[in-house]
Scaffold this motif. Structure first.
Motif, mmCIF file in Angstrom:
data_model
loop_
_atom_site.group_PDB
_atom_site.id
_atom_site.type_symbol
_atom_site.label_atom_id
_atom_site.label_comp_id
_atom_site.label_asym_id
_atom_site.label_seq_id
_atom_site.Cartn_x
_atom_site.Cartn_y
_atom_site.Cartn_z
ATOM 1 N N UNK A 142 4.715 10.305 -6.877
ATOM 2 C CA UNK A 142 5.683 10.701 -7.908
ATOM 3 C C UNK A 142 4.990 10.950 -9.241
ATOM 4 N N UNK A 143 4.038 10.103 -9.566
ATOM 5 C CA UNK A 143 3.299 10.291 -10.815
ATOM 6 C C UNK A 143 2.536 11.615 -10.784
ATOM 7 N N UNK A 144 1.846 11.891 -9.687
ATOM 8 C CA UNK A 144 1.086 13.134 -9.560
ATOM 9 C C UNK A 144 1.999 14.354 -9.619
ATOM 10 N N UNK A 145 3.160 14.258 -9.000
ATOM 11 C CA UNK A 145 4.120 15.365 -9.008
ATOM 12 C C UNK A 145 4.630 15.610 -10.427
ATOM 13 N N UNK A 146 4.902 14.542 -11.147
ATOM 14 C CA UNK A 146 5.355 14.672 -12.529
ATOM 15 C C UNK A 146 4.268 15.303 -13.399
ATOM 16 N N UNK A 147 3.037 14.848 -13.223
ATOM 17 C CA UNK A 147 1.924 15.412 -13.998
ATOM 18 C C UNK A 147 1.702 16.887 -13.662
ATOM 19 N N UNK A 148 1.844 17.230 -12.385
ATOM 20 C CA UNK A 148 1.669 18.623 -11.977
ATOM 21 C C UNK A 148 2.749 19.518 -12.581
ATOM 22 N N UNK A 149 4.001 19.077 -12.524
ATOM 23 C CA UNK A 149 5.066 19.906 -13.085
ATOM 24 C C UNK A 149 4.915 20.033 -14.599
ATOM 25 N N UNK A 150 4.421 18.982 -15.243
ATOM 26 C CA UNK A 150 4.152 19.056 -16.687
ATOM 27 C C UNK A 150 3.058 20.082 -16.969
ATOM 28 N N UNK A 151 1.996 20.052 -16.174
ATOM 29 C CA UNK A 151 0.913 21.027 -16.320
ATOM 30 C C UNK A 151 1.443 22.448 -16.108
ATOM 31 N N UNK A 174 1.804 21.868 -5.460
ATOM 32 C CA UNK A 174 3.225 21.590 -5.676
ATOM 33 C C UNK A 174 3.946 21.446 -4.339
ATOM 34 N N UNK A 175 3.702 22.384 -3.435
ATOM 35 C CA UNK A 175 4.363 22.343 -2.135
ATOM 36 C C UNK A 175 3.939 21.122 -1.330
ATOM 37 N N UNK A 176 2.655 20.772 -1.409
ATOM 38 C CA UNK A 176 2.161 19.616 -0.662
ATOM 39 C C UNK A 176 2.771 18.317 -1.183
ATOM 40 N N UNK A 177 2.767 18.152 -2.498
ATOM 41 C CA UNK A 177 3.361 16.934 -3.069
ATOM 42 C C UNK A 177 4.853 16.868 -2.775
ATOM 43 N N UNK A 178 5.512 17.995 -2.873
ATOM 44 C CA UNK A 178 6.942 18.049 -2.579
ATOM 45 C C UNK A 178 7.205 17.632 -1.132
ATOM 46 N N UNK A 179 6.419 18.169 -0.218
ATOM 47 C CA UNK A 179 6.577 17.819 1.198
ATOM 48 C C UNK A 179 6.286 16.339 1.429
ATOM 49 N N UNK A 184 0.823 -1.191 0.000
ATOM 50 C CA UNK A 184 0.000 0.000 0.000
ATOM 51 C C UNK A 184 0.865 1.253 0.000
ATOM 52 N N UNK A 185 1.840 1.288 0.878
ATOM 53 C CA UNK A 185 2.725 2.451 0.981
ATOM 54 C C UNK A 185 3.485 2.669 -0.319
ATOM 55 N N UNK A 186 3.912 1.571 -0.952
ATOM 56 C CA UNK A 186 4.656 1.717 -2.207
ATOM 57 C C UNK A 186 3.764 2.235 -3.324
ATOM 58 N N UNK A 187 2.518 1.800 -3.386
ATOM 59 C CA UNK A 187 1.632 2.308 -4.433
ATOM 60 C C UNK A 187 1.325 3.777 -4.204
ATOM 61 N N UNK A 188 1.218 4.200 -2.926
ATOM 62 C CA UNK A 188 1.042 5.626 -2.630
ATOM 63 C C UNK A 188 2.262 6.426 -3.064
ATOM 64 N N UNK A 240 11.681 13.158 -15.212
ATOM 65 C CA UNK A 240 10.641 14.000 -15.815
ATOM 66 C C UNK A 240 10.429 15.274 -14.993
ATOM 67 N N UNK A 241 10.359 15.104 -13.685
ATOM 68 C CA UNK A 241 10.149 16.251 -12.799
ATOM 69 C C UNK A 241 11.290 17.254 -12.942
ATOM 70 N N UNK A 242 12.513 16.764 -12.941
ATOM 71 C CA UNK A 242 13.669 17.659 -13.086
ATOM 72 C C UNK A 242 13.666 18.361 -14.442
ATOM 73 N N UNK A 243 13.282 17.638 -15.479
ATOM 74 C CA UNK A 243 13.176 18.226 -16.813
ATOM 75 C C UNK A 243 12.118 19.325 -16.827
#
Length: 115
Positions: free
Chosen positions: A10-19, A39-44, A1-5, A72-75
């Motif tokens: 990470x997926x949500x953070x990547x999608x957000x930075x792309x947006x 962004x700040x919440x996902x980063x935290x 469960x923790x790993x899927x979260x 992707x996030x760094x890009x």
């Protein structure tokens, strides 16, 4: 469960930075700023305790997925940095032009008042 979260975060953070990159390209700066809280919440969340331990416990495929998300996030962040820098430069030039025009107008009015 923790790993899927973790993978989901990470997926949500990547999608957000792309947006955010798309919003910056479209010069939708107000909408970009609206993304700041998420962004700040996902980063935290991703910087939270135990994340490294969780990553180490993932299978190689899960670790590779996270590595790809990080790339992707760094890009996206690099693209954002450049787009924001370009906008900052453009605004600086416009402000400089406005100040110059204002100065010329003041000079003109001073000369006009002498006549």
């Amino acid at each position: 469960m923790l790993t899927s979260n973790l993978l989901n975060d990470y997926q949500q953070f990547s999608l957000l930075t792309k947006q955010m990159v798309h919003l910056a390209r479209d010069q939708q700066w107000d909408l970009l700023l609206d993304c700041q809280t998420q962004y700040q919440q996902l980063s935290a969340d991703l910087m939270g305790d135990g994340e490294i331990t969780t990553i180490k416990q993932l299978a190689n495929s899960g670790q590779q997925t996270i590595l790809n998300y990080i790339k992707e996030i760094l890009n996206h962040q690099q693209q954002l940095r450049q787009l924001i820098y370009d906008q900052h430069t453009k605004l600086g030039q416009l402000i400089g032009e406005k100040v110059s025009q204002h100065s010329h107008l003041q000079d003109y009015y001073q000369v006009a008042n002498l006549i």
